[in-house]
Design a protein around this motif. Structure first.
Motif, PDB file in Angstrom:
ATOM      1  N   ASP A   1     -15.020 -23.967 -15.418  1.00 26.17           N
ATOM      2  CA  ASP A   1     -14.899 -22.885 -16.409  1.00 26.17           C
ATOM      3  C   ASP A   1     -13.656 -23.042 -17.289  1.00 26.17           C
ATOM      4  O   ASP A   1     -13.366 -22.184 -18.120  1.00 26.17           O
ATOM      5  CB  ASP A   1     -14.947 -21.510 -15.750  1.00 26.17           C
ATOM      6  CG  ASP A   1     -13.695 -21.134 -14.972  1.00 26.17           C
ATOM      7  OD1 ASP A   1     -12.661 -21.828 -15.072  1.00 26.17           O
ATOM      8  OD2 ASP A   1     -13.740 -20.132 -14.223  1.00 26.17           O
ATOM      9  N   GLY A   2     -12.915 -24.133 -17.075  1.00 20.56           N
ATOM     10  CA  GLY A   2     -11.804 -24.454 -17.957  1.00 20.56           C
ATOM     11  C   GLY A   2     -10.471 -23.855 -17.583  1.00 20.56           C
ATOM     12  O   GLY A   2      -9.509 -23.987 -18.342  1.00 20.56           O
ATOM     13  N   THR A   3     -10.364 -23.243 -16.392  1.00 18.94           N
ATOM     14  CA  THR A   3      -9.107 -22.594 -16.005  1.00 18.94           C
ATOM     15  C   THR A   3      -8.247 -23.458 -15.082  1.00 18.94           C
ATOM     16  O   THR A   3      -7.160 -23.036 -14.692  1.00 18.94           O
ATOM     17  CB  THR A   3      -9.389 -21.248 -15.323  1.00 18.94           C
ATOM     18  OG1 THR A   3     -10.201 -21.456 -14.161  1.00 18.94           O
ATOM     19  CG2 THR A   3     -10.111 -20.296 -16.271  1.00 18.94           C
ATOM     20  N   ALA A   4      -8.722 -24.655 -14.722  1.00 17.55           N
ATOM     21  CA  ALA A   4      -7.941 -25.534 -13.846  1.00 17.55           C
ATOM     22  C   ALA A   4      -8.217 -26.982 -14.221  1.00 17.55           C
ATOM     23  O   ALA A   4      -9.306 -27.328 -14.698  1.00 17.55           O
ATOM     24  CB  ALA A   4      -8.297 -25.293 -12.379  1.00 17.55           C
TER      25      ALA A   4
ATOM     26  N   THR B   1      -8.027 -29.309  -8.098  1.00 17.51           N
ATOM     27  CA  THR B   1      -9.082 -28.726  -7.260  1.00 17.51           C
ATOM     28  C   THR B   1      -9.348 -29.545  -6.004  1.00 17.51           C
ATOM     29  O   THR B   1     -10.132 -29.141  -5.161  1.00 17.51           O
ATOM     30  CB  THR B   1     -10.395 -28.591  -8.052  1.00 17.51           C
ATOM     31  OG1 THR B   1     -10.970 -29.887  -8.274  1.00 17.51           O
ATOM     32  CG2 THR B   1     -10.161 -27.910  -9.387  1.00 17.51           C
TER      33      THR B   1
ATOM     34  N   ARG C   1     -17.723 -30.590 -19.083  1.00 13.04           N
ATOM     35  CA  ARG C   1     -16.654 -30.894 -18.125  1.00 13.04           C
ATOM     36  C   ARG C   1     -17.188 -31.542 -16.852  1.00 13.04           C
ATOM     37  O   ARG C   1     -16.486 -32.325 -16.209  1.00 13.04           O
ATOM     38  CB  ARG C   1     -15.861 -29.625 -17.798  1.00 13.04           C
ATOM     39  CG  ARG C   1     -15.083 -29.082 -18.990  1.00 13.04           C
ATOM     40  CD  ARG C   1     -14.374 -27.779 -18.656  1.00 13.04           C
ATOM     41  NE  ARG C   1     -13.263 -27.955 -17.740  1.00 13.04           N
ATOM     42  CZ  ARG C   1     -12.035 -28.283 -18.082  1.00 13.04           C
ATOM     43  NH1 ARG C   1     -11.740 -28.483 -19.358  1.00 13.04           N
ATOM     44  NH2 ARG C   1     -11.079 -28.414 -17.193  1.00 13.04           N
TER      45      ARG C   1
ATOM     46  N   ASP D   1     -15.179 -24.885  -9.317  1.00 10.93           N
ATOM     47  CA  ASP D   1     -15.705 -23.870 -10.239  1.00 10.93           C
ATOM     48  C   ASP D   1     -14.656 -23.495 -11.286  1.00 10.93           C
ATOM     49  O   ASP D   1     -14.992 -23.230 -12.445  1.00 10.93           O
ATOM     50  CB  ASP D   1     -16.176 -22.634  -9.471  1.00 10.93           C
ATOM     51  CG  ASP D   1     -15.129 -22.099  -8.502  1.00 10.93           C
ATOM     52  OD1 ASP D   1     -14.501 -22.910  -7.796  1.00 10.93           O
ATOM     53  OD2 ASP D   1     -14.945 -20.868  -8.433  1.00 10.93           O
ATOM     54  N   ASP D   2     -13.387 -23.480 -10.877  1.00  6.07           N
ATOM     55  CA  ASP D   2     -12.314 -23.174 -11.832  1.00  6.07           C
ATOM     56  C   ASP D   2     -12.154 -24.293 -12.847  1.00  6.07           C
ATOM     57  O   ASP D   2     -11.866 -24.045 -14.026  1.00  6.07           O
ATOM     58  CB  ASP D   2     -10.998 -22.949 -11.086  1.00  6.07           C
ATOM     59  CG  ASP D   2     -11.061 -21.757 -10.152  1.00  6.07           C
ATOM     60  OD1 ASP D   2     -11.461 -20.672 -10.609  1.00  6.07           O
ATOM     61  OD2 ASP D   2     -10.740 -21.913  -8.958  1.00  6.07           O
ATOM     62  N   TYR D   3     -12.327 -25.540 -12.402  1.00  6.92           N
ATOM     63  CA  TYR D   3     -12.283 -26.651 -13.345  1.00  6.92           C
ATOM     64  C   TYR D   3     -13.431 -26.541 -14.347  1.00  6.92           C
ATOM     65  O   TYR D   3     -13.235 -26.713 -15.570  1.00  6.92           O
ATOM     66  CB  TYR D   3     -12.373 -27.990 -12.618  1.00  6.92           C
ATOM     67  CG  TYR D   3     -12.756 -29.117 -13.543  1.00  6.92           C
ATOM     68  CD1 TYR D   3     -11.855 -29.633 -14.459  1.00  6.92           C
ATOM     69  CD2 TYR D   3     -14.060 -29.619 -13.537  1.00  6.92           C
ATOM     70  CE1 TYR D   3     -12.224 -30.640 -15.342  1.00  6.92           C
ATOM     71  CE2 TYR D   3     -14.439 -30.622 -14.411  1.00  6.92           C
ATOM     72  CZ  TYR D   3     -13.517 -31.136 -15.312  1.00  6.92           C
ATOM     73  OH  TYR D   3     -13.897 -32.112 -16.192  1.00  6.92           O
TER      74      TYR D   3
ATOM     75  N   ARG E   1     -20.477 -18.386  -7.663  1.00  8.23           N
ATOM     76  CA  ARG E   1     -20.554 -18.146  -9.097  1.00  8.23           C
ATOM     77  C   ARG E   1     -21.999 -17.888  -9.532  1.00  8.23           C
ATOM     78  O   ARG E   1     -22.866 -18.759  -9.423  1.00  8.23           O
ATOM     79  CB  ARG E   1     -20.003 -19.352  -9.858  1.00  8.23           C
ATOM     80  CG  ARG E   1     -18.530 -19.662  -9.560  1.00  8.23           C
ATOM     81  CD  ARG E   1     -17.610 -18.568 -10.079  1.00  8.23           C
ATOM     82  NE  ARG E   1     -17.603 -18.508 -11.514  1.00  8.23           N
ATOM     83  CZ  ARG E   1     -16.640 -19.000 -12.284  1.00  8.23           C
ATOM     84  NH1 ARG E   1     -15.586 -19.590 -11.742  1.00  8.23           N
ATOM     85  NH2 ARG E   1     -16.714 -18.894 -13.596  1.00  8.23           N
TER      86      ARG E   1
ATOM     87  N   SER F   1      -7.479 -23.512  -6.133  1.00 11.12           N
ATOM     88  CA  SER F   1      -8.273 -23.766  -7.331  1.00 11.12           C
ATOM     89  C   SER F   1      -9.489 -24.565  -6.904  1.00 11.12           C
ATOM     90  O   SER F   1      -9.353 -25.560  -6.179  1.00 11.12           O
ATOM     91  CB  SER F   1      -7.481 -24.555  -8.376  1.00 11.12           C
ATOM     92  OG  SER F   1      -6.390 -23.803  -8.873  1.00 11.12           O
TER      93      SER F   1
END
Length: 235
Positions: free
Chosen positions: A107-110, A115, A144, A103-105, A133, A100
């Protein structure tokens, strides 16, 4: 934070140009001197989040960012974050493949702790990006990012957070990052970076202060001078 620390491959670090973990290596000397200046002239007055940038690509900003963070982490809690989301390179420099990424954090997925990768033998946590990205601007504009950096700024261990960012004159991403950091360190490539580009970059970054510059890929082999003009031999 992650509970298990990752042991880095020292041979891979050398191939990637990361010498900051080896204080006896002559190639780390400039970064040892640079970390002292950062601790005394940035962190001691209250600075916590330091962005590293350049005017154009390939000026050596990621090289300096990685080595500065490595050198700092030997004597002080350090967090290293890759926010050059269109061209993320920090994880690769350290031989890390995050499941993770930051970038995943964004976009709200992690969750942001997931991370981070803790590094064995140093007080360093790296938040690398999992993939490039194209939607970097929308990710950096989201609340975020400020939440993440505020959590680091308020951490009781008072870590220094070093952020690798996109070049100033290529994308407007740096403007979204600069409003959330305490100061910027500018990487200048000798023989390539123009004075007019630096002046334009300073205008774009204002009012975020630029605390100093690093002259990278020196043609004359000069060594570190001071906070207003560091010199390195390699990039």
């Amino acid at each position: 934070m992650p509970t298990e620390a990752v042991v880095l491959n020292r041979a891979l670090l050398a191939e990637s140009g990361v010498f900051g973990f080896a204080p006896l290596d002559i190639r780390s000397r400039s970064f040892i001197l640079l970390r002292s200046q950062i601790l005394h002239r940035f962190h001691r007055p209250g600075g916590r989040i330091l962005a590293v940038t350049s005017t154009q690509p390939e000026n050596g900003k990621t090289f300096v960012t990685a080595n500065l963070a490595a050198a700092l982490s030997l004597i002080h809690p350090t967090v290293l974050v890759d926010l050059d989301l269109r061209r993320p390179r920090l994880a690769g420099r350290f031989g890390i493949t995050p499941s993770s990424g930051i970038d995943d954090y964004l976009d709200g997925t992690a969750a942001w702790p997931s991370t981070g990768t803790r590094i064995a033998g140093a007080d360093l946590t790296i938040h690398g990006a999992r993939e490039s990205r194209a939607d970097s601007a929308s990710l950096l504009a989201a609340p975020r990012l400020a939440v993440f950096l505020t959590a680091i700024r308020n951490h009781p261990a008072q870590p220094i957070c070093i952020v690798d960012t996109p070049p100033v004159l290529v994308l407007d991403d740096i403007m979204l990052i600069a409003r959330n950091v305490d100061a910027v360190l500018m990487i200048v490539e000798e023989g390539r970076t123009r004075g007019s580009d630096i002046a334009q970059a300073l205008r774009i970054l204002s009012p975020t202060p630029v605390i100093g510059s690093v002259l990278n890929k020196s043609l004359t082999g000069r060594s570190v001078r001071n906070m207003d003009g560091y010199y390195y031999d390699k990039g």
